[in-house]
Design a protein around this motif. Structure first.
Motif, short mmCIF file in Angstrom:
data_model
loop_
_atom_site.label_atom_id
_atom_site.label_comp_id
_atom_site.label_asym_id
_atom_site.label_seq_id
_atom_site.Cartn_x
_atom_site.Cartn_y
_atom_site.Cartn_z
N SER A 45 -20.91 17.58 14.34
CA SER A 45 -20.87 16.20 13.87
C SER A 45 -21.10 16.13 12.36
O SER A 45 -20.41 15.39 11.64
CB SER A 45 -21.91 15.37 14.61
OG SER A 45 -21.82 14.02 14.22
N ILE A 46 -22.04 16.92 11.86
CA ILE A 46 -22.31 16.96 10.42
C ILE A 46 -21.12 17.58 9.68
O ILE A 46 -20.73 17.11 8.61
CB ILE A 46 -23.62 17.71 10.14
CG1 ILE A 46 -24.80 16.89 10.66
CG2 ILE A 46 -23.79 18.00 8.65
CD1 ILE A 46 -26.13 17.61 10.63
N LEU A 47 -20.55 18.64 10.26
CA LEU A 47 -19.40 19.30 9.63
C LEU A 47 -18.21 18.35 9.50
O LEU A 47 -17.55 18.32 8.45
CB LEU A 47 -19.01 20.54 10.43
CG LEU A 47 -17.83 21.33 9.89
CD1 LEU A 47 -18.20 21.98 8.55
CD2 LEU A 47 -17.39 22.39 10.89
N ILE A 51 -16.51 17.42 5.91
CA ILE A 51 -15.08 17.64 5.67
C ILE A 51 -14.36 16.30 5.45
O ILE A 51 -13.53 16.16 4.55
CB ILE A 51 -14.44 18.42 6.84
CG1 ILE A 51 -14.98 19.84 6.86
CG2 ILE A 51 -12.92 18.43 6.73
CD1 ILE A 51 -14.56 20.64 8.08
N GLY A 52 -14.71 15.31 6.25
CA GLY A 52 -14.10 13.99 6.11
C GLY A 52 -14.41 13.36 4.77
O GLY A 52 -13.54 12.77 4.13
N THR A 53 -15.65 13.49 4.30
CA THR A 53 -16.04 12.93 3.00
C THR A 53 -15.24 13.60 1.89
O THR A 53 -14.77 12.93 0.96
CB THR A 53 -17.54 13.12 2.77
OG1 THR A 53 -18.25 12.47 3.83
CG2 THR A 53 -17.97 12.54 1.45
N TRP A 54 -15.07 14.92 1.98
CA TRP A 54 -14.31 15.64 0.96
C TRP A 54 -12.85 15.18 0.95
O TRP A 54 -12.27 14.94 -0.11
CB TRP A 54 -14.41 17.15 1.22
CG TRP A 54 -13.64 17.96 0.26
CD1 TRP A 54 -13.93 18.21 -1.06
CD2 TRP A 54 -12.40 18.63 0.52
NE1 TRP A 54 -12.96 18.99 -1.62
CE2 TRP A 54 -12.01 19.27 -0.68
CE3 TRP A 54 -11.59 18.75 1.65
CZ2 TRP A 54 -10.84 20.00 -0.77
CZ3 TRP A 54 -10.44 19.50 1.55
CH2 TRP A 54 -10.07 20.11 0.36
N LEU A 55 -12.25 15.03 2.14
CA LEU A 55 -10.85 14.59 2.23
C LEU A 55 -10.68 13.16 1.76
O LEU A 55 -9.69 12.82 1.08
CB LEU A 55 -10.34 14.74 3.66
CG LEU A 55 -10.07 16.16 4.14
CD1 LEU A 55 -9.77 16.16 5.64
CD2 LEU A 55 -8.94 16.78 3.37
N LEU A 96 -19.62 7.85 10.67
CA LEU A 96 -20.29 7.46 11.91
C LEU A 96 -20.39 8.68 12.84
O LEU A 96 -19.44 9.44 12.96
CB LEU A 96 -19.52 6.34 12.61
CG LEU A 96 -19.51 4.99 11.93
CD1 LEU A 96 -18.56 4.05 12.65
CD2 LEU A 96 -20.90 4.40 11.87
N PRO A 97 -21.53 8.85 13.46
CA PRO A 97 -21.63 10.00 14.37
C PRO A 97 -20.83 9.76 15.64
O PRO A 97 -20.86 8.67 16.21
CB PRO A 97 -23.13 10.09 14.68
CG PRO A 97 -23.66 8.72 14.40
CD PRO A 97 -22.79 8.12 13.35
N GLY A 98 -20.08 10.75 16.04
CA GLY A 98 -19.28 10.64 17.26
C GLY A 98 -17.91 11.24 17.06
O GLY A 98 -17.41 11.34 15.94
#
Length: 149
Positions: A45-47, A51-55, A96-98
């Motif tokens: 979930s953290i990964l 990765i999403g924040t970087w993209l 968001l976590p999930g």
């Protein structure tokens, strides 16, 4: 009667988004956690968030550069602003976590899919002031001018 139906639809949408979606996310987190363990599930979930924040940052800067280029040329970057808004929504979903929200967030980071969503939005939602301008007659005033310096 129509007012009651519209209000009922809004209440159902609210319940689905704010109660149903978290319950589905918790279910998927429990299922994945039971298969791979709690710590790997948290790490995954953290990964996905990292990765999403970087993209999102990378694509957001790309949209910002396109907006600046269009504004420098005197064009209105309306579609690029909608593109940027979808990137912002994707970033929110990825933070968001999930896993369900991560899937939606990563899907919104795919440019062809995002452009399709923007195109559908433009087709469905009417432009404000468009109805009023249709009924007005177009007037063209021609003339010549001379500059006296």
């Amino acid at each position: 009667m129509g007012f009651i139906l519209r209000r009922t639809n809004k209440v159902l949408l609210f319940l689905l988004l704010f109660i149903g979606l978290p319950l589905i996310e918790i279910y998927f987190l429990i299922e994945v956690g039971s298969e791979i363990g709690a710590l790997p599930t948290i790490a995954l979930s953290i990964l996905t968030a990292v990765i999403g924040t970087w993209l999102v940052r990378l694509q957001g800067f790309g949209v910002l550069m396109r907006v600046r280029g269009m504004m420098d040329q005197g064009e209105v970057p309306a579609l690029e602003v909608l593109d940027g808004a979808l990137i912002l929504v994707a970033g929110l979903f990825l933070l968001l976590p999930g896993f369900l929200t991560d899937i939606v967030g990563f899907a919104l980071l795919v440019p062809p899919l995002r452009h399709w969503v923007v195109g559908r939005y433009v087709q469905v939602v009417p432009v404000r002031g468009q109805a009023a301008s249709r009924h007005q007659e177009t007037r063209v005033i021609e003339g010549d001018y001379r500059r006296d310096d």
